[in-house]
Motif scaffolding. Structure first.
Motif, short mmCIF file in Angstrom:
data_model
loop_
_atom_site.label_atom_id
_atom_site.label_comp_id
_atom_site.label_asym_id
_atom_site.label_seq_id
_atom_site.Cartn_x
_atom_site.Cartn_y
_atom_site.Cartn_z
N ARG A 58 0.85 -1.13 -0.15
CA ARG A 58 -0.11 0.05 -0.10
C ARG A 58 0.91 1.32 -0.08
NH1 ARG A 58 -3.85 -1.77 5.00
NH2 ARG A 58 -4.73 -3.60 4.10
N VAL A 59 0.76 1.97 -0.80
CA VAL A 59 1.32 3.45 -0.86
C VAL A 59 0.96 4.25 0.05
CG1 VAL A 59 2.25 5.33 -2.53
CG2 VAL A 59 1.83 3.09 -3.38
N THR A 60 1.61 4.93 0.89
CA THR A 60 1.02 5.73 2.16
C THR A 60 1.49 7.14 2.05
OG1 THR A 60 2.85 5.07 3.36
CG2 THR A 60 1.12 3.75 3.74
N ARG A 61 2.61 7.39 1.17
CA ARG A 61 3.20 8.82 1.04
C ARG A 61 3.90 8.86 -0.33
NH1 ARG A 61 7.02 13.00 4.30
NH2 ARG A 61 8.57 11.77 3.39
N VAL A 62 3.66 10.06 -1.15
CA VAL A 62 4.49 10.59 -2.18
C VAL A 62 5.15 11.67 -2.08
CG1 VAL A 62 4.37 10.83 -4.72
CG2 VAL A 62 2.84 9.08 -3.83
N PHE A 63 6.35 11.94 -2.29
CA PHE A 63 7.39 12.87 -1.99
C PHE A 63 8.38 13.10 -3.13
CE2 PHE A 63 9.12 9.79 0.63
CZ PHE A 63 10.38 9.94 0.65
N ASP A 64 8.70 14.18 -3.25
CA ASP A 64 10.01 14.55 -4.20
C ASP A 64 10.97 15.11 -3.59
OD1 ASP A 64 8.61 13.82 -6.81
OD2 ASP A 64 7.48 15.65 -6.80
N THR A 65 12.54 14.62 -3.51
CA THR A 65 13.51 15.36 -3.08
C THR A 65 14.09 16.09 -4.19
OG1 THR A 65 14.93 13.51 -3.93
CG2 THR A 65 13.63 13.49 -1.66
N ALA A 66 15.42 16.68 -3.90
CA ALA A 66 15.97 17.41 -4.71
C ALA A 66 16.71 16.41 -5.85
CB ALA A 66 17.23 18.45 -4.19
N LEU A 67 16.88 15.27 -5.73
CA LEU A 67 17.27 14.33 -6.56
C LEU A 67 16.23 13.42 -7.10
CD1 LEU A 67 20.37 13.08 -4.42
CD2 LEU A 67 20.36 15.08 -6.24
N THR A 68 15.15 12.96 -6.87
CA THR A 68 14.35 12.12 -7.13
C THR A 68 12.75 12.19 -6.73
OG1 THR A 68 14.02 10.01 -8.09
CG2 THR A 68 15.08 10.32 -5.90
N ALA B 169 8.45 0.77 4.13
CA ALA B 169 9.83 1.08 3.63
C ALA B 169 9.49 2.19 2.73
CB ALA B 169 10.20 -0.19 2.83
N SER B 170 10.65 2.46 1.80
CA SER B 170 10.69 3.57 0.97
C SER B 170 11.15 3.05 -0.41
CB SER B 170 11.59 4.94 1.16
OG SER B 170 10.99 5.30 2.38
N ALA B 171 10.90 3.59 -1.71
CA ALA B 171 11.40 3.16 -2.95
C ALA B 171 11.29 4.71 -3.53
CB ALA B 171 10.36 2.25 -3.72
N CYS B 172 12.52 4.76 -4.25
CA CYS B 172 12.76 6.08 -5.10
C CYS B 172 12.86 5.69 -6.52
CB CYS B 172 13.89 6.73 -4.42
SG CYS B 172 13.61 7.45 -2.95
N ARG B 173 12.57 6.51 -7.45
CA ARG B 173 12.99 6.34 -8.88
C ARG B 173 14.22 6.53 -9.16
NH1 ARG B 173 9.10 7.41 -12.81
NH2 ARG B 173 8.06 9.10 -11.39
N GLN B 174 15.03 5.41 -9.67
CA GLN B 174 16.31 5.48 -10.10
C GLN B 174 16.70 5.13 -11.64
OE1 GLN B 174 18.58 2.30 -8.65
NE2 GLN B 174 20.36 3.59 -8.12
N GLY B 175 16.60 6.38 -12.44
CA GLY B 175 16.96 6.14 -13.76
C GLY B 175 15.17 6.12 -14.23
N GLY B 176 15.18 4.89 -14.96
CA GLY B 176 13.66 4.63 -15.58
C GLY B 176 12.93 3.58 -14.83
N ARG B 177 13.58 3.09 -13.47
CA ARG B 177 12.90 2.38 -12.69
C ARG B 177 12.85 2.50 -11.29
NH1 ARG B 177 16.54 -2.98 -13.02
NH2 ARG B 177 17.17 -2.86 -10.84
N TRP B 178 11.95 2.04 -10.33
CA TRP B 178 12.03 2.20 -8.95
C TRP B 178 12.77 1.36 -8.39
CZ3 TRP B 178 8.96 6.25 -6.74
CH2 TRP B 178 8.63 7.02 -7.40
N LYS B 179 13.49 1.57 -7.34
CA LYS B 179 14.39 0.78 -6.47
C LYS B 179 14.10 0.98 -4.83
CE LYS B 179 17.47 -1.34 -7.38
NZ LYS B 179 17.55 -3.06 -7.63
#
Length: 165
Positions: free
Chosen positions: A106-116, A140-150
């Protein structure tokens, strides 16, 4: 020769009963006894046994980390596709039936950082396939890394994931 056969059968039985955590000890014991019997030097047998145990433990740990990475990559991929508040089942099945997993994310929060862009999520791990199987929840958290999420979180230090931090 009888001693070696006895040791091999005892080690095999104990490895079968205790699972992956004893594979290194079992292989080290077998190698140490066999080497000590062949060389007639217990010190050489002990050294070989310790080396084989260490190498086997490292190989098993590396394999288990790759199995956990598969689960994390699958969950992160789903999280990247999901909008805030969405819920979806996840499942990973390996060729060898080791560290297969399933649950819900379940996605609980979406946020942007200066990098991704990143997303926080809660995910469950179901212990088995029976309808009344125990379920544990983690965040946990996942972030966009290039064209995919990690996966972007350190692994939880709990029995389910081991001590891979």
């Amino acid at each position: 020769m009888r001693l070696i056969a006895l040791v091999l059968s005892c080690v095999g039985a104990s490895a079968a009963m205790t699972g992956c955590s004893s594979i290194g000890a079992a292989s080290g014991a077998v190698a140490g006894v066999a080497t000590g019997a062949v060389t007639s030097n217990p010190a050489v047998g002990i050294g070989v046994g310790i080396a084989v145990q260490s190498a086997t433990d490292e190989a098993v740990n590396r394999y288990m980390r790759s199995m956990h990475r598969d689960q994390q990559d699958r969950i992160a991929m789903l999280v990247g596709e999901m909008p805030l508040g969405a819920s979806q089942p996840w499942r990973v099945e390996h060729t060898l039936p080791i560290e297969n997993g399933h649950g819900e994310v379940r996605v609980t929060r979406v946020f942007d950082t200066a990098l991704t862009s990143c997303k926080e999520f809660a995910f469950s791990v179901v212990d088995g396939d029976k309808p009344n199987a125990p379920v544990d929840w983690f965040t946990a958290s996942a972030c966009r890394q290039g064209g995919r999420w990690k996966w972007a979180s350190a692994e939880p230090a709990v029995d389910r994931w081991g001590t891979l931090q």
